[in-house]
Design a protein around this motif. Structure first.
Motif, PDB file in Angstrom:
ATOM      1  N   THR A  96      -6.396  -0.519  11.835  1.00  0.00           N
ATOM      2  CA  THR A  96      -5.249  -0.496  10.920  1.00  0.00           C
ATOM      3  C   THR A  96      -4.011  -0.182  11.752  1.00  0.00           C
ATOM      4  O   THR A  96      -4.115   0.393  12.840  1.00  0.00           O
ATOM      5  CB  THR A  96      -5.430   0.556   9.823  1.00  0.00           C
ATOM      6  N   PHE A  97      -2.861  -0.564  11.226  1.00  0.00           N
ATOM      7  CA  PHE A  97      -1.640  -0.554  12.045  1.00  0.00           C
ATOM      8  C   PHE A  97      -0.507   0.104  11.275  1.00  0.00           C
ATOM      9  O   PHE A  97      -0.264  -0.234  10.119  1.00  0.00           O
ATOM     10  CB  PHE A  97      -1.261  -1.998  12.391  1.00  0.00           C
ATOM     11  N   ARG A  98       0.159   1.021  11.908  1.00  0.00           N
ATOM     12  CA  ARG A  98       1.301   1.662  11.246  1.00  0.00           C
ATOM     13  C   ARG A  98       2.450   1.799  12.233  1.00  0.00           C
ATOM     14  O   ARG A  98       2.295   2.392  13.295  1.00  0.00           O
ATOM     15  CB  ARG A  98       0.894   3.013  10.679  1.00  0.00           C
ATOM     16  N   ALA A  99       3.565   1.239  11.834  1.00  0.00           N
ATOM     17  CA  ALA A  99       4.715   1.210  12.741  1.00  0.00           C
ATOM     18  C   ALA A  99       5.625   2.415  12.543  1.00  0.00           C
ATOM     19  O   ALA A  99       6.786   2.368  12.895  1.00  0.00           O
ATOM     20  CB  ALA A  99       5.491  -0.091  12.535  1.00  0.00           C
ATOM     21  N   GLU A 100       5.056   3.494  11.980  1.00  0.00           N
ATOM     22  CA  GLU A 100       5.899   4.684  11.795  1.00  0.00           C
ATOM     23  C   GLU A 100       6.224   5.263  13.168  1.00  0.00           C
ATOM     24  O   GLU A 100       5.435   5.158  14.095  1.00  0.00           O
ATOM     25  CB  GLU A 100       5.179   5.724  10.920  1.00  0.00           C
ATOM     26  N   ASN A 101       7.397   5.858  13.264  1.00  0.00           N
ATOM     27  CA  ASN A 101       7.812   6.360  14.567  1.00  0.00           C
ATOM     28  C   ASN A 101       7.351   7.809  14.749  1.00  0.00           C
ATOM     29  O   ASN A 101       8.163   8.709  14.901  1.00  0.00           O
ATOM     30  CB  ASN A 101       9.332   6.225  14.695  1.00  0.00           C
ATOM     31  N   SER A 102       6.036   8.004  14.709  1.00  0.00           N
ATOM     32  CA  SER A 102       5.507   9.367  14.812  1.00  0.00           C
ATOM     33  C   SER A 102       4.934   9.581  16.195  1.00  0.00           C
ATOM     34  O   SER A 102       3.821   9.174  16.479  1.00  0.00           O
ATOM     35  CB  SER A 102       4.395   9.587  13.782  1.00  0.00           C
ATOM     36  N   ASN A 103       5.709  10.237  17.032  1.00  0.00           N
ATOM     37  CA  ASN A 103       5.244  10.508  18.387  1.00  0.00           C
ATOM     38  C   ASN A 103       4.594  11.884  18.422  1.00  0.00           C
ATOM     39  O   ASN A 103       5.180  12.837  18.889  1.00  0.00           O
ATOM     40  CB  ASN A 103       6.428  10.439  19.345  1.00  0.00           C
ATOM     41  N   THR A 104       3.391  11.980  17.860  1.00  0.00           N
ATOM     42  CA  THR A 104       2.719  13.281  17.783  1.00  0.00           C
ATOM     43  C   THR A 104       1.339  13.157  18.410  1.00  0.00           C
ATOM     44  O   THR A 104       0.867  12.053  18.650  1.00  0.00           O
ATOM     45  CB  THR A 104       2.525  13.728  16.315  1.00  0.00           C
ATOM     46  N   PRO A 105       0.671  14.285  18.654  1.00  0.00           N
ATOM     47  CA  PRO A 105      -0.688  14.205  19.203  1.00  0.00           C
ATOM     48  C   PRO A 105      -1.720  13.676  18.208  1.00  0.00           C
ATOM     49  O   PRO A 105      -2.891  13.571  18.534  1.00  0.00           O
ATOM     50  CB  PRO A 105      -1.008  15.654  19.578  1.00  0.00           C
ATOM     51  N   GLU A 126       0.825  -1.202   0.000  1.00  0.00           N
ATOM     52  CA  GLU A 126       0.000   0.000   0.000  1.00  0.00           C
ATOM     53  C   GLU A 126       0.858   1.250   0.000  1.00  0.00           C
ATOM     54  O   GLU A 126       0.491   2.267  -0.535  1.00  0.00           O
ATOM     55  CB  GLU A 126      -0.927  -0.017   1.224  1.00  0.00           C
ATOM     56  N   GLY A 127       2.019   1.134   0.632  1.00  0.00           N
ATOM     57  CA  GLY A 127       2.909   2.283   0.685  1.00  0.00           C
ATOM     58  C   GLY A 127       2.434   3.323   1.681  1.00  0.00           C
ATOM     59  O   GLY A 127       2.836   4.472   1.648  1.00  0.00           O
ATOM     60  N   ALA A 128       1.540   2.934   2.587  1.00  0.00           N
ATOM     61  CA  ALA A 128       0.980   3.915   3.515  1.00  0.00           C
ATOM     62  C   ALA A 128       1.829   4.080   4.775  1.00  0.00           C
ATOM     63  O   ALA A 128       1.533   4.903   5.609  1.00  0.00           O
ATOM     64  CB  ALA A 128      -0.431   3.521   3.899  1.00  0.00           C
ATOM     65  N   GLY A 129       2.858   3.293   4.927  1.00  0.00           N
ATOM     66  CA  GLY A 129       3.691   3.474   6.117  1.00  0.00           C
ATOM     67  C   GLY A 129       4.370   2.181   6.485  1.00  0.00           C
ATOM     68  O   GLY A 129       4.177   1.148   5.850  1.00  0.00           O
ATOM     69  N   GLU A 130       5.158   2.238   7.524  1.00  0.00           N
ATOM     70  CA  GLU A 130       5.866   1.060   8.016  1.00  0.00           C
ATOM     71  C   GLU A 130       4.866   0.046   8.560  1.00  0.00           C
ATOM     72  O   GLU A 130       3.849   0.424   9.129  1.00  0.00           O
ATOM     73  CB  GLU A 130       6.818   1.474   9.134  1.00  0.00           C
ATOM     74  N   MET A 131       5.178  -1.234   8.389  1.00  0.00           N
ATOM     75  CA  MET A 131       4.233  -2.263   8.827  1.00  0.00           C
ATOM     76  C   MET A 131       4.757  -3.059  10.022  1.00  0.00           C
ATOM     77  O   MET A 131       5.968  -3.185  10.206  1.00  0.00           O
ATOM     78  CB  MET A 131       3.975  -3.222   7.670  1.00  0.00           C
ATOM     79  N   GLU A 185      -1.948   1.941  16.294  1.00  0.00           N
ATOM     80  CA  GLU A 185      -3.164   1.173  15.998  1.00  0.00           C
ATOM     81  C   GLU A 185      -4.325   2.150  16.004  1.00  0.00           C
ATOM     82  O   GLU A 185      -4.561   2.808  17.018  1.00  0.00           O
ATOM     83  CB  GLU A 185      -3.371   0.101  17.080  1.00  0.00           C
ATOM     84  N   PHE A 186      -4.974   2.296  14.877  1.00  0.00           N
ATOM     85  CA  PHE A 186      -6.123   3.204  14.818  1.00  0.00           C
ATOM     86  C   PHE A 186      -7.196   2.599  13.923  1.00  0.00           C
ATOM     87  O   PHE A 186      -6.955   1.629  13.222  1.00  0.00           O
ATOM     88  CB  PHE A 186      -5.716   4.596  14.316  1.00  0.00           C
ATOM     89  N   ASN A 193       2.059  -9.277   7.370  1.00  0.00           N
ATOM     90  CA  ASN A 193       2.046  -8.062   8.185  1.00  0.00           C
ATOM     91  C   ASN A 193       0.633  -7.739   8.647  1.00  0.00           C
ATOM     92  O   ASN A 193      -0.337  -8.253   8.088  1.00  0.00           O
ATOM     93  CB  ASN A 193       2.543  -6.875   7.336  1.00  0.00           C
ATOM     94  N   LEU A 194       0.556  -6.819   9.618  1.00  0.00           N
ATOM     95  CA  LEU A 194      -0.756  -6.254   9.972  1.00  0.00           C
ATOM     96  C   LEU A 194      -1.094  -5.195   8.928  1.00  0.00           C
ATOM     97  O   LEU A 194      -0.221  -4.444   8.486  1.00  0.00           O
ATOM     98  CB  LEU A 194      -0.705  -5.623  11.367  1.00  0.00           C
ATOM     99  N   THR A 195      -2.346  -5.111   8.556  1.00  0.00           N
ATOM    100  CA  THR A 195      -2.738  -4.226   7.461  1.00  0.00           C
ATOM    101  C   THR A 195      -2.577  -2.747   7.818  1.00  0.00           C
ATOM    102  O   THR A 195      -2.772  -2.354   8.970  1.00  0.00           O
ATOM    103  CB  THR A 195      -4.198  -4.501   7.033  1.00  0.00           C
ATOM    104  N   VAL A 196      -2.225  -1.942   6.826  1.00  0.00           N
ATOM    105  CA  VAL A 196      -2.198  -0.481   7.007  1.00  0.00           C
ATOM    106  C   VAL A 196      -3.470   0.158   6.459  1.00  0.00           C
ATOM    107  O   VAL A 196      -3.718   1.340   6.671  1.00  0.00           O
ATOM    108  CB  VAL A 196      -0.976   0.178   6.325  1.00  0.00           C
TER     109      VAL A 196
END
Ligand code: 4AD
Ligand code: MG
Length: 464
Positions: A230-239, A169-174, A244-245, A205-208
Motif C-alpha cells: 500500500t502507498f501513502r504520499a503523506e510527508n511523514s518523516n518518522t521512524p 478511502e481517506g487514509a492519506g495522500e495518494m 510504501e508498506f 492512483n496507487l492504493t492506500v
C-alpha cells in the motif's frame, strides 16, 4: 540431491559428524591465517550461525585461499568433523575451496561495527550482516504465519488491486499513476489537465488500502484477507512511516467490533508465538544488540490479555496523567503518538485496544454508534511502536452511509459500487489492517521502520 546441491549451513550445524562430506556455498565473514592452516568463517544466510572451515596449506590453491578477505563468495567441499575449538560443535575440513566471487578491499562491510544509519545507505549489502539476516528471517516467518493463521481459520486470500480509480478511502495522500506526458498534458476547455485522455480514461492512483475491495469479497465469501503493498504520499518523516508498506487486511461478514478485536488479538499473539517458536536464535541475537528485554516482553504479551478501553476512557486517563504532553489530550482530537505511547508503555505496559473514536477523526465507512458522536472503530497500540493495527465495524445501512458521505463532501458516483454492497444483501461486517512492517518492528525490537523493509521508500528517498 542434485549434483548442484549444497548443504545449508543451518542443516550442517545440526549434523552429527559421521565421516560425511558436504558442500557449502556462502560468503566469507573472516579469514585468519596461521602457518599451516587458514580458518575461514562462512555464512550462507540460512541461519544466524556461521561455520568454521579449516583450509590446509596443502590445498592446491592455498595461496589464493589465504589471501581471501571478508565478502568473498565461495564453494567449499569438506569433511564434517568435531570442532577442535573451545566452543565445540562441528567444523568443515576443506578438501576443495572454489572462489566464486572476489571482494576487493573496499568492500563496505568490514568486521568493525557499523551503524544502522550507515547500513541504510548500502541497503543492497546490508542483508549480509547478522542483524539484517536475523530481521529478514523473522519477517519471513511472520509472513508465513500470517497465511497459516488466516487459512487455518477458513479465510480466502484476496489479491486486491494496486492501481485504483477511487480516491475515497481517506487514509492519506495518494501517489498518482499516469501515462500522460507531464511536459505537455492534454487540456480541457477550462484549461485543466484532461484525465479522460489518461490511460484509464480518468485519473488513477496507487492504493492506500485494499479494504473497500475486500468488503465486496467478504460479502460473498464470508471471510477474506488481503496482504499486499500500500502507498501513502503523506510527508511523514518518522521512524514509523513508510511511503510504501505492506498491509494485512482481514474482512469478515457477520462480524462486529468485538469479534474483530478478538481476531486482531489472536492474530497478533499468533505472530509473536510463531516467531518465539521458530526464530529464537535470531531473536536472541537481536535482543543482545538492540533491546534487552525483547524475549521477556514478547513472551509476556503472548500470554496476556490485552487492555480494552474506549477512546473516551483513554482521554480521561491521559488528562489525569502526571506527564506533561506536548499536545494536551482533548476529546475530539486524534491521539498523538505521545498519547498512544503513554497508554501502552507507561499506563498499561501492554498492548491496548482503543475503541469508539469520535466520528470526525475517522473514515466515512465506520459504523455509526447510537450516541451519534462516535464510531465503532478500534486501534491496537503496542509499546515501542504505537498504532500497529486499525480497524472498525463497517456501516452497513445504505441510508446512513450515504448521508455520512454527503456530509463529508464525497463523490458518491465514484463509489456507487461500494454503496451497492449496502443496497444488495447488506449485513454486519468488520475488518482491520495490520501494518506489516510495524509488526516486524514490534517482534524484532527494531526502533526504525526503515530497518525492517528491504528497500525503504520515504520522503526524498527511493534509491535501489
Ligand atoms: O489505520 P489505517 O490507515 O487503516 C486502514 O487503512 C484501514 N483500511 C484498515 C482496515 O480496516 N482494513 O492503516 C492500517 C495500519 C496502521 O494501523 C499502521 O499499522 C499501518 O497500517 N500504517 C503504516 N505503516 C507504515 N507506514 C505508514 N505510512 C502507515 N500508515 C498506516
Ligand atoms: Mg489508523
Amino acid at each position: 540431491m542434485t549434483k548442484n546441491s549444497a548443504t545449508p549451513i543451518q542443516t550442517l550445524l545440526s549434523q552429527e559428524p559421521v565421516n560425511q562430506t558436504h558442500t557449502i556455498r556462502g560468503w566469507i565473514r573472516s579469514v585468519r591465517n596461521s602457518k599451516k592452516f587458514s580458518f575461514l568463517v562462512v555464512n550462507d544466510g540460512s541461519c544466524q550461525g556461521s561455520v568454521q572451515v579449516i583450509a590446509d596449506a596443502t590445498l592446491v590453491n592455498y595461496e589464493a585461499i589465504a589471501a581471501m578477505r571478508i565478502g568473498f563468495c565461495v564453494e567449499i567441499e569438506g569433511l564434517l568433523v568435531v570442532s577442535g575449538g573451545r566452543q565445540g560443535g562441528v567444523e568443515l575440513q576443506a578438501g576443495k575451496v572454489d572462489i566464486l566471487g572476489e571482494a576487493p578491499e573496499d568492500y563496505p562491510l568490514q568486521k568493525k561495527a557499523t551503524s544502522l544509519e550507515f547500513l541504510r545507505e548500502i541497503a543492497h549489502l546490508r542483508p549480509r550482516t547478522n542483524t539484517f539476516g536475523a530481521i529478514f528471517r523473522v519477517r519471513n516467518r511472520l509472513n508465513y504465519a500470517t497465511h497459516q493463521f488466516f487459512v487455518d481459520r477458513g479465510f480466502v486470500q484476496l489479491h486486491s488491486p494496486i492501481v485504483t480509480g477511487a480516491d475515497a478511502e481517506g487514509a492519506g495522500e495518494m501517489f498518482q499513476v499516469t501515462t500522460l506526458d507531464l511536459k505537455n498534458p492534454p487540456k480541457t476547455d477550462k484549461g485543466e489537465v484532461d484525465f479522460t485522455r489518461d490511460y484509464f480514461g480518468h485519473s488513477s492512483n496507487l492504493t492506500v488500502s485494499g479494504q473497500l475491495n475486500a468488503e465486496a469479497y467478504a460479502l460473498a465469501l464470508g471471510k477474506v484477507y488481503t496482504f499486499g503493498p500500500t502507498f501513502r504520499a503523506e510527508n511523514s518523516n518518522t521512524p514509523r512511516h513508510l511511503a510504501e508498506f505492506w498491509m494485512v487486511e482481514p474482512e469478515v461478514a457477520f462480524a462486529d467490533l468485538e469479534d474483530i478485536a478478538q481476531l486482531a488479538t489472536d492474530y497478533l499473539k499468533y505472530l509473536i508465538q510463531s516467531a518465539l517458536d521458530h526464530c529464537r536464535e535470531d531473536l536472541l541475537f537481536l535482543q543482545s544488540l538492540y533491546k534487552d528485554d525483547l524475549l521477556e516482553t514478547l513472551e509476556h504479551v503472548a500470554s496476556s490479555d490485552f487492555k480494552k478501553i474506549s477512546y473516551t476512557e483513554a482521554i480521561e486517563i491521559l488528562q489525569k496523567a502526571d506527564k506533561k504532553f506536548e499536545f494536551a489530550p482533548d476529546w475530539g482530537k486524534d491521539l498523538q503518538t505521545e498519547h498512544e505511547r503513554y497508554l501502552t508503555e507507561t499506563h498499561f505496559q501492554l498492548p491496548v485496544i482503543v475503541t469508539d473514536y469520535p466520528k470526525d477523526i475517522k473514515a466515512f465507512y465506520m459504523k455509526q454508534n447510537p450516541d451519534k458522536k462516535t464510531v465503532g472503530a478500534m486501534d491496537i497500540l503496542v509499546p515501542g511502536v504505537g498504532e500497529i493495527m486499525g480497524g472498525s465495524q463497517r456501516e452497513e445501512s445504505l441510508e446512513k452511509l450515504t448521508v455520512r458521505m454527503e456530509e463529508m463532501g464525497m463523490n458518491l458516483e465514484e463509489l456507487s459500487w461500494y454503496l451497492d454492497l449496502r443496497k444488495y444483501g447488506s449485513c454486519t461486517h468488520a475488518g482491520f489492517g495490520l501494518g506489516f512492517e510495524r509488526a516486524v518492528m514490534y517482534v524484532t525490537g527494531m526502533a526504525n521502520i526503515r530497518d525492517v523493509i528491504a528497500f525503504p521508500r520515504t520522503p526524498n528517498n527511493c534509491s535501489f
